[in-house]
Scaffold this motif. Structure first.
Motif, short mmCIF file in Angstrom:
data_model
loop_
_atom_site.label_atom_id
_atom_site.label_comp_id
_atom_site.label_asym_id
_atom_site.label_seq_id
_atom_site.Cartn_x
_atom_site.Cartn_y
_atom_site.Cartn_z
N GLU A 187 0.82 -1.20 0.00
CA GLU A 187 0.00 0.00 0.00
C GLU A 187 0.85 1.26 0.00
O GLU A 187 1.95 1.30 0.58
CB GLU A 187 -0.95 0.01 1.20
N ASP A 223 -4.10 8.57 3.83
CA ASP A 223 -4.88 9.11 4.94
C ASP A 223 -4.41 8.55 6.29
O ASP A 223 -4.43 9.25 7.30
CB ASP A 223 -6.36 8.78 4.75
N SER A 224 -3.99 7.30 6.28
CA SER A 224 -3.62 6.63 7.53
C SER A 224 -2.35 7.19 8.17
O SER A 224 -2.11 6.96 9.36
CB SER A 224 -3.45 5.13 7.28
N VAL A 225 -1.56 7.94 7.40
CA VAL A 225 -0.30 8.47 7.94
C VAL A 225 -0.25 9.99 7.92
O VAL A 225 0.70 10.58 8.44
CB VAL A 225 0.92 7.90 7.19
N GLU A 226 -1.25 10.61 7.31
CA GLU A 226 -1.28 12.08 7.21
C GLU A 226 -1.13 12.71 8.58
O GLU A 226 -1.81 12.34 9.54
CB GLU A 226 -2.61 12.52 6.58
N LYS A 267 2.26 3.67 15.52
CA LYS A 267 1.25 2.79 16.09
C LYS A 267 1.59 1.34 15.72
O LYS A 267 2.26 1.11 14.71
CB LYS A 267 -0.13 3.14 15.52
N GLU A 325 -0.17 -0.71 14.21
CA GLU A 325 -0.63 -0.98 12.84
C GLU A 325 0.30 -0.42 11.77
O GLU A 325 0.09 -0.67 10.58
CB GLU A 325 -2.05 -0.45 12.62
N ASP A 326 1.32 0.32 12.17
CA ASP A 326 2.33 0.77 11.21
C ASP A 326 3.40 -0.29 10.98
O ASP A 326 4.30 -0.10 10.14
CB ASP A 326 3.01 2.05 11.71
#
Length: 123
Positions: free
Chosen positions: A46, A62-65, A87, A89-90
């Motif tokens: 991704e 969006d998940s890292v902005e 996090k 999830e990273d």
């Protein structure tokens, strides 16, 4: 063909920071946009972030902005990904990529890939 090598991965706790580096060699690099992707086992790779050859334009998932920041070094051959407020999830293998434009990279149009560096975030 541009040859890309990532470094800077490692293990941190939730809320910590890491900075990834991508060093490029091979043909002229200065006109290439660069970016970062990530991939977990069994999942698709991704998009994370991309930056234009001049450094003036950037795109982020969006998940890292607001937590991750992509930049180019003083040397045109280096790109960084500063990752803050990490996090669990990273946790992924992070890959450097090159392409025509930052937008092209954000759409998955990649010319060259690095071999990846592991990032692990523990809770």
């Amino acid at each position: 063909q541009v040859h890309l090598v990532e470094s800077g991965g490692g293990s941190v706790q939730t809320g910590g920071s890491l900075r990834l580096s991508c060093a490029a060699s091979g043909r002229t690099f200065g006109s290439d946009a660069m970016g970062w992707f990530r991939q977990a086992p069994g999942k698709e790779r991704e998009f994370v972030a991309s930056i234009s050859w001049s450094g003036s334009r950037t795109f982020y998932a969006d998940s890292v902005e607001g937590r991750f920041f992509i930049s180019r070094g003083d040397s045109e051959n280096v790109v960084y990904l500063q990752m803050d407020s990490l996090k669990p999830e990273d946790t992924d293998v992070y890959y450097c990529a090159s392409g025509g434009t930052a937008y092209d990279i954000s759409r998955g149009n990649i010319v060259s890939w690095g071999t990846g560096t592991q990032v692990t975030v523990s809770s």
